[in-house]
Design a protein around this motif. Structure first.
Motif, PDB file in Angstrom:
ATOM      1  N   GLU A   5       0.672  -1.167  -0.217  1.00 41.48           N
ATOM      2  CA  GLU A   5      -0.133   0.216   0.188  1.00 41.48           C
ATOM      3  C   GLU A   5       1.771   1.145  -0.190  1.00 41.48           C
ATOM      4  O   GLU A   5       1.280   1.845   0.607  1.00 41.48           O
ATOM      5  N   VAL A   6       0.866   2.048  -1.048  1.00 44.12           N
ATOM      6  CA  VAL A   6       1.649   3.397  -0.961  1.00 44.12           C
ATOM      7  C   VAL A   6       1.068   4.326  -1.051  1.00 44.12           C
ATOM      8  O   VAL A   6       1.551   5.674  -0.005  1.00 44.12           O
ATOM      9  N   ASP A   7      -0.394   3.831  -0.604  1.00 41.79           N
ATOM     10  CA  ASP A   7      -1.317   5.649   0.290  1.00 41.79           C
ATOM     11  C   ASP A   7      -2.450   5.066   0.744  1.00 41.79           C
ATOM     12  O   ASP A   7      -3.087   3.319   0.069  1.00 41.79           O
ATOM     13  N   LYS A   8      -3.514   5.647   1.407  1.00 41.11           N
ATOM     14  CA  LYS A   8      -4.706   4.961   2.033  1.00 41.11           C
ATOM     15  C   LYS A   8      -5.690   4.357   0.577  1.00 41.11           C
ATOM     16  O   LYS A   8      -5.756   4.865  -0.217  1.00 41.11           O
ATOM     17  N   GLY A   9      -5.503   3.044   0.698  1.00 42.69           N
ATOM     18  CA  GLY A   9      -6.177   2.399  -0.824  1.00 42.69           C
ATOM     19  C   GLY A   9      -6.003   2.270  -1.495  1.00 42.69           C
ATOM     20  O   GLY A   9      -6.577   1.608  -2.433  1.00 42.69           O
ATOM     21  N   LYS A  10      -4.713   2.640  -2.134  1.00 44.02           N
ATOM     22  CA  LYS A  10      -3.898   2.388  -3.214  1.00 44.02           C
ATOM     23  C   LYS A  10      -2.525   2.011  -3.216  1.00 44.02           C
ATOM     24  O   LYS A  10      -2.095   1.846  -1.995  1.00 44.02           O
ATOM     25  N   PHE A  11      -2.838   0.794  -4.120  1.00 41.81           N
ATOM     26  CA  PHE A  11      -1.635  -0.554  -4.143  1.00 41.81           C
ATOM     27  C   PHE A  11      -0.705  -0.725  -4.909  1.00 41.81           C
ATOM     28  O   PHE A  11      -1.666  -0.289  -6.186  1.00 41.81           O
ATOM     29  N   VAL A  12       0.139  -0.986  -5.417  1.00 43.50           N
ATOM     30  CA  VAL A  12       1.532  -0.922  -6.529  1.00 43.50           C
ATOM     31  C   VAL A  12       1.716  -2.978  -6.507  1.00 43.50           C
ATOM     32  O   VAL A  12       1.962  -2.872  -5.366  1.00 43.50           O
ATOM     33  N   ASN A  13       1.380  -3.156  -7.467  1.00 43.99           N
ATOM     34  CA  ASN A  13       2.438  -4.601  -7.672  1.00 43.99           C
ATOM     35  C   ASN A  13       4.175  -4.162  -8.178  1.00 43.99           C
ATOM     36  O   ASN A  13       4.029  -3.595  -9.556  1.00 43.99           O
ATOM     37  N   ILE A  14       4.618  -4.012  -7.430  1.00 41.72           N
ATOM     38  CA  ILE A  14       6.230  -3.416  -7.719  1.00 41.72           C
ATOM     39  C   ILE A  14       6.869  -4.097  -8.623  1.00 41.72           C
ATOM     40  O   ILE A  14       7.735  -3.996  -9.422  1.00 41.72           O
ATOM     41  N   ASP A  15       6.177  -5.372  -9.125  1.00 43.31           N
ATOM     42  CA  ASP A  15       6.452  -6.205 -10.120  1.00 43.31           C
ATOM     43  C   ASP A  15       6.326  -5.974 -11.707  1.00 43.31           C
ATOM     44  O   ASP A  15       6.777  -6.404 -12.701  1.00 43.31           O
ATOM     45  N   ASN A  16       5.195  -5.003 -11.433  1.00 43.45           N
ATOM     46  CA  ASN A  16       4.623  -4.552 -12.675  1.00 43.45           C
ATOM     47  C   ASN A  16       5.042  -2.991 -12.134  1.00 43.45           C
ATOM     48  O   ASN A  16       4.980  -2.371 -13.740  1.00 43.45           O
ATOM     49  N   VAL A  17       6.257  -2.716 -12.034  1.00 41.69           N
ATOM     50  CA  VAL A  17       6.423  -1.346 -11.873  1.00 41.69           C
ATOM     51  C   VAL A  17       7.854  -1.205 -12.961  1.00 41.69           C
ATOM     52  O   VAL A  17       8.538  -1.155 -12.522  1.00 41.69           O
ATOM     53  N   PHE A  18       7.523  -0.478 -14.038  1.00 38.77           N
ATOM     54  CA  PHE A  18       9.237  -0.087 -14.963  1.00 38.77           C
ATOM     55  C   PHE A  18       9.779   0.621 -14.249  1.00 38.77           C
ATOM     56  O   PHE A  18      11.135   0.793 -14.668  1.00 38.77           O
ATOM     57  N   LYS A  19       9.056   1.935 -13.213  1.00 34.71           N
ATOM     58  CA  LYS A  19      10.070   2.668 -12.749  1.00 34.71           C
ATOM     59  C   LYS A  19       9.695   3.399 -11.934  1.00 34.71           C
ATOM     60  O   LYS A  19       8.517   3.865 -12.433  1.00 34.71           O
ATOM     61  N   PHE A  20      10.072   4.245 -10.893  1.00 36.81           N
ATOM     62  CA  PHE A  20       9.860   4.839 -10.061  1.00 36.81           C
ATOM     63  C   PHE A  20      10.990   6.156  -9.753  1.00 36.81           C
ATOM     64  O   PHE A  20      12.227   5.619  -9.887  1.00 36.81           O
ATOM     65  N   GLU A  21      10.214   7.173  -9.772  1.00 39.31           N
ATOM     66  CA  GLU A  21      11.074   8.465  -9.061  1.00 39.31           C
ATOM     67  C   GLU A  21      10.666   9.082  -7.389  1.00 39.31           C
ATOM     68  O   GLU A  21       9.364   8.585  -7.134  1.00 39.31           O
ATOM     69  N   ILE A  22      11.327   9.801  -6.701  1.00 39.50           N
ATOM     70  CA  ILE A  22      10.991  10.722  -5.634  1.00 39.50           C
ATOM     71  C   ILE A  22      10.801  12.166  -6.608  1.00 39.50           C
ATOM     72  O   ILE A  22      11.725  12.381  -7.595  1.00 39.50           O
ATOM     73  N   VAL A  23       9.899  12.332  -6.251  1.00 37.36           N
ATOM     74  CA  VAL A  23       8.963  14.068  -7.411  1.00 37.36           C
ATOM     75  C   VAL A  23       9.043  15.028  -5.516  1.00 37.36           C
ATOM     76  O   VAL A  23       8.121  14.578  -4.483  1.00 37.36           O
ATOM     77  N   SER A  24       9.435  15.774  -6.032  1.00 36.81           N
ATOM     78  CA  SER A  24       9.187  17.170  -4.960  1.00 36.81           C
ATOM     79  C   SER A  24       8.045  18.198  -5.439  1.00 36.81           C
ATOM     80  O   SER A  24       8.015  18.572  -6.451  1.00 36.81           O
ATOM     81  N   MET A  25       7.400  18.493  -4.229  1.00 38.49           N
ATOM     82  CA  MET A  25       6.111  19.309  -4.328  1.00 38.49           C
ATOM     83  C   MET A  25       6.529  20.645  -4.207  1.00 38.49           C
ATOM     84  O   MET A  25       7.180  20.908  -4.167  1.00 38.49           O
ATOM     85  N   GLU A  26       5.678  21.372  -5.617  1.00 38.15           N
ATOM     86  CA  GLU A  26       5.931  22.948  -6.131  1.00 38.15           C
ATOM     87  C   GLU A  26       6.289  23.893  -4.620  1.00 38.15           C
ATOM     88  O   GLU A  26       7.098  23.946  -4.350  1.00 38.15           O
ATOM     89  N   ASP A  27       4.858  23.059  -3.476  1.00 35.64           N
ATOM     90  CA  ASP A  27       4.767  24.495  -3.066  1.00 35.64           C
ATOM     91  C   ASP A  27       5.490  24.338  -0.971  1.00 35.64           C
ATOM     92  O   ASP A  27       4.915  24.586  -0.078  1.00 35.64           O
ATOM     93  N   SER A  28       5.973  23.302  -0.937  1.00 34.69           N
ATOM     94  CA  SER A  28       6.248  22.452   0.310  1.00 34.69           C
ATOM     95  C   SER A  28       7.352  22.071  -0.633  1.00 34.69           C
ATOM     96  O   SER A  28       8.367  21.382  -0.618  1.00 34.69           O
TER      97      SER A  28
END
Length: 74
Positions: A5-28
């Motif tokens: 679970e990456v957030d409440k109610g959101k799930f990721v199957n890491i086997d199906n992920v081809f790329k991931f990255e850290i993204v900065s928020m613009e306003d914080s």
């Protein structure tokens, strides 16, 4: 299959992920993970206070998912 679970109610199957990255928020200073299934489809995680916090969370989450061999967060 490693699903977590990456957030409440959101799930990721890491086997199906081809790329991931850290993204900065613009306003914080907060950051979040973005997991891509392909170039156009992605899921974002909850927010983290720093890149180090986001990295630690991802490492611990995947380690727990691998060790338990089950879906995390249900």
């Amino acid at each position: 299959m490693i699903i977590f679970e990456v957030d409440k109610g959101k799930f990721v199957n890491i086997d199906n992920v081809f790329k991931f990255e850290i993204v900065s928020m613009e306003d914080s200073d907060k950051v979040f993970w973005r997991f891509y299934a392909n170039e156009d489809i992605f899921c974002t995680s909850r927010e983290f206070g720093s890149s180090q916090e986001a990295l630690t969370w991802l490492n611990m989450t995947i380690a727990r998912a691998k060790g338990a061999e089950e879906i995390i967060g249900l």
